[in-house]
Design an enzyme around this catalytic site. Sequence first.
Site, PDB file in Angstrom:
ATOM      1  N   GLU A   1     -11.648  -8.368  -6.478  1.00  0.00           N
ATOM      2  CA  GLU A   1     -10.358  -8.242  -5.967  1.00  0.00           C
ATOM      3  C   GLU A   1     -10.290  -9.686  -5.668  1.00  0.00           C
ATOM      4  OE1 GLU A   1      -9.027  -4.743  -2.806  1.00  0.00           O
ATOM      5  OE2 GLU A   1     -11.281  -4.857  -2.955  1.00  0.00           O
TER       6      GLU A   1
ATOM      7  N   ASN B   1      -4.181  -4.880  -7.227  1.00  0.00           N
ATOM      8  CA  ASN B   1      -3.146  -5.169  -6.631  1.00  0.00           C
ATOM      9  C   ASN B   1      -3.756  -6.137  -6.151  1.00  0.00           C
ATOM     10  OD1 ASN B   1      -1.646  -2.805  -7.875  1.00  0.00           O
ATOM     11  ND2 ASN B   1      -3.312  -1.727  -6.495  1.00  0.00           N
TER      12      ASN B   1
ATOM     13  N   ARG C   1       1.730  -9.212  -0.971  1.00  0.00           N
ATOM     14  CA  ARG C   1       1.817  -8.197  -1.509  1.00  0.00           C
ATOM     15  C   ARG C   1       3.378  -7.131  -0.812  1.00  0.00           C
ATOM     16  NH1 ARG C   1      -3.112  -4.385  -1.379  1.00  0.00           N
ATOM     17  NH2 ARG C   1      -2.161  -3.198  -2.950  1.00  0.00           N
TER      18      ARG C   1
ATOM     19  N   HIS D   1       0.407  -1.061  -0.507  1.00  0.00           N
ATOM     20  CA  HIS D   1       0.131   0.031   0.252  1.00  0.00           C
ATOM     21  C   HIS D   1       0.620   1.251  -0.010  1.00  0.00           C
ATOM     22  CE1 HIS D   1      -3.483  -3.041   1.295  1.00  0.00           C
ATOM     23  NE2 HIS D   1      -3.780  -2.160   0.330  1.00  0.00           N
TER      24      HIS D   1
ATOM     25  N   CYS E   1      -8.794  -0.228 -11.495  1.00  0.00           N
ATOM     26  CA  CYS E   1      -8.224   1.470 -10.881  1.00  0.00           C
ATOM     27  C   CYS E   1      -6.803   0.815 -10.046  1.00  0.00           C
ATOM     28  CB  CYS E   1      -9.313   1.790  -9.813  1.00  0.00           C
ATOM     29  SG  CYS E   1      -9.750   0.216  -9.000  1.00  0.00           S
TER      30      CYS E   1
END
Length: 777
Positions: free
Chosen positions: A626, A649, A660, A384, A697
């Site tokens: 997601e 992501n 991540r 993030h 996005c």
Amino acid sequence: MAPRHGAVEPPAGDKPRNYDQMAGSRRLLRRLIEVAAIPLEPQERLDRVVRMIATDMVAEVCSVYAQRAGDLLELFATEGLAPGAVHRVRMRVGEGLVGSIAATGQVVNTADAQSHPNFRYFPETGEEIYHSFLGVPLLRSGRVTGVLTVQNRAPRHYSDDEVEALEVIGTVLAEMFASGGLADPKVYGYIAGLRRESYRLEGTRLVEGVAIGRAWLHEPQIVINRLIAENVGTELNRLDLAVARFRASMDELVERPDLGPGEHRDVFEALRMFAHDPGWVRRIRETVETGLSAEAAVRRVQEETRLKLGHVADPYIRERLQDLDDLANRLLRQLTGQALHHDPSDLPAETILIARNLSAADLIEYDRSRIKGIVLEEGSRTAHVTIVARALDIPMLGRVDGAMAAADPGDLLAIDGDHGHLFLRPTEDVEQAFLSSIMIRQERRRILETQRSLPSVTLDGVPIGLSLNAAFLIDLAHLDESGADGIGLFRTELTFMNRSRYPDLPAQTDYYRSIMEKAGDLPILFRTLDVGSDKQLPYWRTPAEENPAMGWRAIRMMLDRPIVLREQLRALLRAANGRPLCVMFPMVTEVAEFEAARALVDRELDRLDRDGLPRPERLEVGVMMEVPALFWQLPAILRRVDFVSLGSNDLFQFLYACDRGNPQLSDRYDVLSPGLLSFIHDLVERCRAAGVRLSVCGEMASRPLEAMALIGLGVRHLSVTAADLAPVKAMLRSVAIGPLHDYLMTLLELSDHSLRGRLQAYALDHQIVLPPGVYRP
């Protein structure tokens, strides 16, 4: 009877075996500090130091070697060897006895140096007449910065007390070298303890771009001003008090009622066990008894631990040693009273921020206008904090090993975010090259900006919707001039994270109203609170989790706290005041979750009616794709939503079971893999068949090469960071979708790890406009 560590010498019968040796080393340490205070040239001071050590230890030779650039060790001073060898004798790390000490960080103690397998004879020194040899490493910042040796003609094995004394002296010499008191950096350039010469570190590209600025450590270096104990008893008392406070803080952490059961509690219990380890504390106490201050003793034991970190391959043992290193830092802060982190308000202009790792909340506490670049020792492309840095257009490098130890506060740094290079104290020509690159980029960006007013249409006439990702009011300052079609993702959580207290209904309503007024007639897609995992609110206490990325976060948390979600929805509906409104729920895993959230929207719409307030002219409610599980419920969810927005992501993270934030996995998988692109293509086709708008996005949309793949798969709406809007528009205006789509369809069933190279080659062959560095192999 006075205590052993008191100011009064104990009676002869009560003296420990090595009492006289410790007293002698304390006297020598005090003399070293006295010499350090005399106004002498560094070389003269170092010459005096080696003479003092030789005399005190009854050694015929005492020599100091400092590590220079290129893994070279240079003889900097000697008492006993040939004076002409000083600054002439050099050896590589690993070469000879001195070189082996530098390579391993281990003490060498031998009664016959010439018969040692690592011995190498340097005729310039005249040391062939000396047999006994004792050498210890000078340690600082977890690495060897030099070597201190003593030698005698008579063969003998130096005692443990003598080894201990020389190691303690080495601790002080390492700090004196680092302060510039023993070697003039203007004359000798790079010395490992001084680090004044320019050199380069390698890292991983997280956010592209180049930057120059001054180093600022997120976790400030712990400065030790007192090295020598004036009174050993006093220092031991200081240590005991600090250890008690430190242990109490660890106990309090473990006993927190919100910690809950599970593996994470075991981790904290293990840390508490280390904090209460009597062996660790005893080692520090013994080091204090040699004459060091409490904080210098902790630092010395910490340096030994750090050295071991570099030589241990077993990940479990490395983690335990890392725990001890972190605990030592906490204890040092107790002793020195220094803060764990810098005050963000103190950040100077033109800063390169350096940290082991950062959270998104850490970053937004700083004034972003002052940050020119970010360097992390960990980090990953989809964390993030990386997303926020990209949104703020801040070049960022990750996995730059040793960055915190290598850079001193205020050092000039240059970041090459395109190739993953960090230049420490760049030379004048390197600095000018970076300044020139920055000017060229600014000019190139200015040229790209001229395309803002041009339509987002491909060469073969296909219109592509281009919107912006935003999180703050300032992101909308020039929205009307940007050429964007609106805001395709407004991250409401970052505003919550940037506050010291929870914003009530009037505060939220006023804020959302300001956003809508700034946007004018352009649409805004508001994402409801997406907190949890590494996005924590400072005023909410959330339980620790074993796997927070897949835990209690986003819509899961909001459905368990429906009052919070209802209040946010109420604020959005009131702020719209009859204008169109678009709301998206993040991390929806099953249709039932969407229906529960949508029911709260309907209740708030009924409340508007009761309060006599206007409903939105048009209300669109959608989900963020997601979690892969939702893909297999598409028929049901597509009947209920107005749009789907793909969050690449988290989708990538969950689809590949790839954390991540894990730096070990940051390069393991690629978003341009056949598997993920096939997933997206299927999603595009099914949304098109259902007549539901699909947008992307996530970070994937903001990278021109990845965006090229998306529109080739059929995506017609992209939401990108402000800094990437112009490059993405230049790309899509230079591509023909028809041939690109046909080419992509031939690739999706390949077994390649990634299609990146093939897509780069296609872009190059078809003159598609991509930023510099994208065509790299």
